[in-house]
Design an enzyme around this catalytic site. Structure first.
Site, PDB file in Angstrom:
ATOM      1  N   SER A  77       2.079   0.431   8.874  1.00 18.39           N
ATOM      2  CA  SER A  77       2.180   0.488   7.419  1.00 18.39           C
ATOM      3  C   SER A  77       1.056   1.355   6.848  1.00 18.39           C
ATOM      4  CB  SER A  77       2.176  -0.927   6.827  1.00 18.39           C
ATOM      5  OG  SER A  77       2.454  -0.906   5.444  1.00 18.39           O
ATOM      6  N   HIS A 128       8.096  -1.836   2.021  1.00 16.34           N
ATOM      7  CA  HIS A 128       9.043  -1.231   2.961  1.00 16.34           C
ATOM      8  C   HIS A 128      10.478  -1.679   2.701  1.00 16.34           C
ATOM      9  CE1 HIS A 128       5.527   0.304   4.902  1.00 16.34           C
ATOM     10  NE2 HIS A 128       5.055  -0.918   5.065  1.00 16.34           N
TER      11      HIS A 128
END
Length: 305
Positions: free
Chosen positions: A86, A190
């Site tokens: 991430s 996400h």
């Protein structure tokens, strides 16, 4: 082959940067970065409470700064591959030379602000599912309207969605899932909930000076090694609304012949996954400067090999 990885959001804890500021030059670097991005990283890394550093706009720059400080403290290291989970991908871009440290921190500051703004539209969050098989878990998440935002491997998938959808998941776990653990993040990262941040991040990316990576850079979008700096940055932009496939990153590490993995500060999450999914690979998690000797020994071992 040595792999260097950087953790994502949720790895931060109150005061975790305090011991790192005792290292030569660390406090000055952090203060300079704070001035450059308009955020007091020293305060948030040493004095702020858990709620304050849970704020997306704070947590993301803080994590990238921590990763860069710990990478510098390792000394001369040239890993066979580098990757990040991430927001940790931005740390990896700086280490691989795609972005300068200052550019990476400015970019992650805009990322954090954009994602925080997107998260404020609807109450959303993320939860880790421990146990269960993907062929069972993924259809169950789809049934509940949740997104598999992080497919981490080693029996862990992170679901993301609205507060109501996550509550439904807690009440109706997929077969084989032992626990559902809420993550210390402030939104459904996400997923499509982050789409508003993509446009603003794309604009910010246009101003970046970008170089091709000087190391093998493994993208968490699909586990593929990417050689174009521009493609890496494009992937960083799109990453905020698309799933992280850390399982595929670990498959690539294995295919590349990884024998050791060092996780930058605040380490622990990715080494834990590696221990389960990459048996036999030596790991070191940089949590405090006390872990540096073990990491340097691993670096020296691989340098001599």
């Amino acid at each position: 082959m040595l792999v260097l990885v950087a953790p994502g959001q949720g790895a931060q804890t109150p005061g975790f940067l305090t011991p790192w500021l005792d290292l030569p030059g660390a406090a000055d670097r952090l203060a300079a970065w704070s001035d450059a991005i308009g955020l007091d990283l020293v305060h948030y890394g040493t004095q702020a409470d858990a709620d304050a550093i849970r704020d997306t706009a704070v947590a993301q720059p803080l994590l990238v700064a921590a990763g860069l400080l710990s990478a510098t403290a390792l000394g001369d290291v040239s890993p066979g591959a580098v990757a990040g989970h991430s927001v940790g991908e931005i740390t990896a871009t700086a280490f691989a030379g795609v972005l300068s440290e200052e550019a990476a921190l400015g970019f992650v500051r805009k990322r954090g602000l954009g994602m925080a703004e997107a998260a404020a539209v609807t109450p959303t969050g993320m939860a880790a599912l421990l146990g269960g098989e993907p062929e069972t878990v993924l259809p169950h998440l789809e049934k509940l309207g949740l997104t598999p935002a992080n497919v981490n491997g080693a029996g862990q998938i992170v679901a993301a969605g609205t507060a109501e959808q996550l509550a439904a998941l807690e009440a109706d776990k997929p077969e084989g899932v032992r626990r559902v653990v809420a993550l210390k993040v402030a939104g459904a990262f996400h997923t499509h909930h982050m789409s508003p941040a993509v446009a603003s991040l794309g604009e910010a990316a246009k101003a970046l000076t970008i170089a091709d990576p000087k190391l093998t850079y493994v993208s968490n979008a699909d586990g593929r090694a990417v050689t174009s700096g521009q493609e890496i940055v494009d992937r960083l932009v799109n990453q905020v609304s698309n799933p992280v496939r850390w399982d595929l990153c670990m498959e690539t590490f294995t295919q590349l012949g990884a024998t050791a993995l060092i996780e930058l500060c605040p380490g622990g999450t990715l080494t834990g996954l590696a221990k389960r999914a990459m048996p036999g690979v030596k790991t070191v998690a940089l949590k405090t400067p006390a872990d540096l000797d073990a990491a340097r020994a691993l670096i020296a071992e691989h340098a001599s090999a």
